[in-house]
Motif scaffolding. Structure first.
Motif, short mmCIF file in Angstrom:
data_model
loop_
_atom_site.label_atom_id
_atom_site.label_comp_id
_atom_site.label_asym_id
_atom_site.label_seq_id
_atom_site.Cartn_x
_atom_site.Cartn_y
_atom_site.Cartn_z
N MET A 135 25.93 -0.16 -26.10
CA MET A 135 25.52 1.11 -26.69
C MET A 135 26.73 2.01 -27.01
SD MET A 135 22.28 0.69 -26.79
CE MET A 135 21.60 2.29 -27.08
N ALA A 136 27.77 1.94 -26.20
CA ALA A 136 28.94 2.80 -26.43
C ALA A 136 29.62 2.45 -27.76
CB ALA A 136 29.92 2.68 -25.28
N SER A 137 29.79 1.16 -28.04
CA SER A 137 30.42 0.76 -29.31
C SER A 137 29.53 1.11 -30.49
CB SER A 137 30.72 -0.74 -29.32
OG SER A 137 31.89 -0.99 -28.58
N GLN A 138 28.23 1.03 -30.28
CA GLN A 138 27.30 1.40 -31.36
C GLN A 138 27.39 2.90 -31.64
OE1 GLN A 138 23.52 -0.25 -30.00
NE2 GLN A 138 24.61 -2.14 -29.50
N ARG A 139 27.52 3.71 -30.59
CA ARG A 139 27.67 5.16 -30.78
C ARG A 139 28.98 5.48 -31.51
NH1 ARG A 139 25.77 5.42 -25.52
NH2 ARG A 139 27.84 5.86 -24.72
N VAL A 140 30.05 4.76 -31.17
CA VAL A 140 31.33 4.96 -31.86
C VAL A 140 31.16 4.67 -33.35
CG1 VAL A 140 33.67 4.03 -32.15
CG2 VAL A 140 32.82 4.56 -29.86
N ALA A 141 30.53 3.56 -33.68
CA ALA A 141 30.32 3.20 -35.08
C ALA A 141 29.52 4.28 -35.81
CB ALA A 141 29.60 1.84 -35.17
N GLU A 142 28.43 4.71 -35.21
CA GLU A 142 27.58 5.72 -35.84
C GLU A 142 28.30 7.06 -35.97
OE1 GLU A 142 24.20 5.48 -33.25
OE2 GLU A 142 23.43 3.68 -34.25
N LYS A 143 29.06 7.44 -34.94
CA LYS A 143 29.80 8.70 -34.96
C LYS A 143 30.82 8.72 -36.10
CE LYS A 143 31.24 10.18 -30.91
NZ LYS A 143 32.08 10.46 -29.73
N CYS A 144 31.31 7.54 -36.46
CA CYS A 144 32.32 7.43 -37.51
C CYS A 144 31.73 7.13 -38.88
CB CYS A 144 33.36 6.39 -37.12
SG CYS A 144 34.35 6.91 -35.69
N GLY A 145 30.40 7.23 -39.00
CA GLY A 145 29.76 7.11 -40.30
C GLY A 145 29.21 5.75 -40.67
N PHE A 146 29.35 4.77 -39.79
CA PHE A 146 28.79 3.45 -40.07
C PHE A 146 27.27 3.52 -39.97
CE2 PHE A 146 33.11 2.44 -39.22
CZ PHE A 146 33.37 1.19 -39.76
N GLU A 147 26.61 2.77 -40.84
CA GLU A 147 25.15 2.73 -40.84
C GLU A 147 24.68 1.37 -40.34
OE1 GLU A 147 23.76 3.76 -44.73
OE2 GLU A 147 24.63 5.76 -44.63
N PHE A 148 23.61 1.40 -39.55
CA PHE A 148 23.05 0.16 -39.02
C PHE A 148 22.64 -0.74 -40.17
CE2 PHE A 148 19.32 -2.32 -37.66
CZ PHE A 148 19.93 -3.09 -36.68
N LEU A 149 23.04 -1.99 -40.10
CA LEU A 149 22.75 -2.98 -41.14
C LEU A 149 21.62 -3.90 -40.70
CD1 LEU A 149 23.58 -4.20 -43.89
CD2 LEU A 149 25.29 -5.54 -42.66
N GLU A 150 21.83 -4.57 -39.54
CA GLU A 150 20.79 -5.48 -39.05
C GLU A 150 21.13 -6.03 -37.68
OE1 GLU A 150 20.47 -8.79 -41.72
OE2 GLU A 150 22.50 -9.49 -41.34
N ASP A 151 20.10 -6.53 -37.01
CA ASP A 151 20.27 -7.31 -35.78
C ASP A 151 20.59 -8.73 -36.20
OD1 ASP A 151 19.55 -5.37 -33.69
OD2 ASP A 151 17.57 -5.40 -34.63
N TYR A 152 21.39 -9.43 -35.41
CA TYR A 152 21.72 -10.83 -35.71
C TYR A 152 22.00 -11.55 -34.40
CZ TYR A 152 26.59 -9.85 -34.73
OH TYR A 152 27.76 -9.51 -34.09
N THR A 153 22.07 -12.87 -34.46
CA THR A 153 22.43 -13.69 -33.31
C THR A 153 23.55 -14.63 -33.72
OG1 THR A 153 20.17 -13.58 -32.48
CG2 THR A 153 21.57 -15.32 -31.57
N MET A 154 24.59 -14.68 -32.89
CA MET A 154 25.70 -15.61 -33.12
C MET A 154 26.11 -16.19 -31.78
SD MET A 154 29.40 -14.91 -34.82
CE MET A 154 30.64 -16.19 -34.87
N ASP A 155 26.21 -17.51 -31.72
CA ASP A 155 26.59 -18.19 -30.47
C ASP A 155 25.71 -17.74 -29.31
OD1 ASP A 155 28.60 -19.50 -31.88
OD2 ASP A 155 30.09 -17.97 -31.38
#
Length: 168
Positions: A135-155
């Protein structure tokens, strides 16, 4: 080198191995960043030599008051991305040592990196991927103007992808 109010973003050097180990050996950091916990200063030196130094857009986040690297921010090396990219887009990765969580330092560093990517490199967009639990990295992204794109699964790891358009 990129300067902010509290940080200097500069290339890593092998002399940073002890500081890198200090923070990268903390499982709270490595688990959320999705990389192996460092087990020795020599492992940290190898990471600097083999991964950080060859990538010109990987920066140590150096605290001005102590001159100590406390984290890392930069562009994910070509081919190591966690999500498909658009043309002229790069993925950003970042982490900061546990004692510096929730101090706004990562957001400060990311804002400076965004300006660098737009003005110096000429990228059109940036992508950030996070562990879905981070959640902390997601808040950093949002605070800096990034918009949620999608959920995904890798490995077998669930993640969230965010995008920032730099040129409209």
């Amino acid at each position: 080198m990129i300067e902010t109010k509290r940080l200097i973003l500069r290339p890593w050097c092998e002399e940073d191995a002890t500081a890198l180990y200090k923070y990268a050996s903390d499982e709270r950091v490595s688990e959320m960043a999705l990389w192996p916990c460092h087990t020795s200063v020599e492992m940290s030196r190898t990471v600097i030599r083999d991964f950080f130094i060859p990538n010109p857009h990987t920066f140590a986040m150096v605290l001005k008051t102590t001159d100590e690297p406390i984290g890392c921010i930069g562009l994910v090396p070509d081919g190591d991305e966690h999500h498909p990219l658009l043309p002229n887009e790069r993925e950003v990765g970042y982490w900061v040592g546990y004692p510096y969580w929730d101090n706004g330092l990562t957001s400060e560093a990311l804002k400076a990196l965004i300006a660098f990517c737009k003005d110096t490199i000429g990228l059109e967009s940036l992508l950030i991927t996070t562990d879905s639990r981070n959640m902390a990295s997601q808040r950093v992204a949002e605070k800096c103007g990034f918009e949620f794109l999608e959920d995904y699964t890798m490995d077998n790891t669930d993640g969230k992808a965010y995008r920032l358009q730099l040129k409209h």
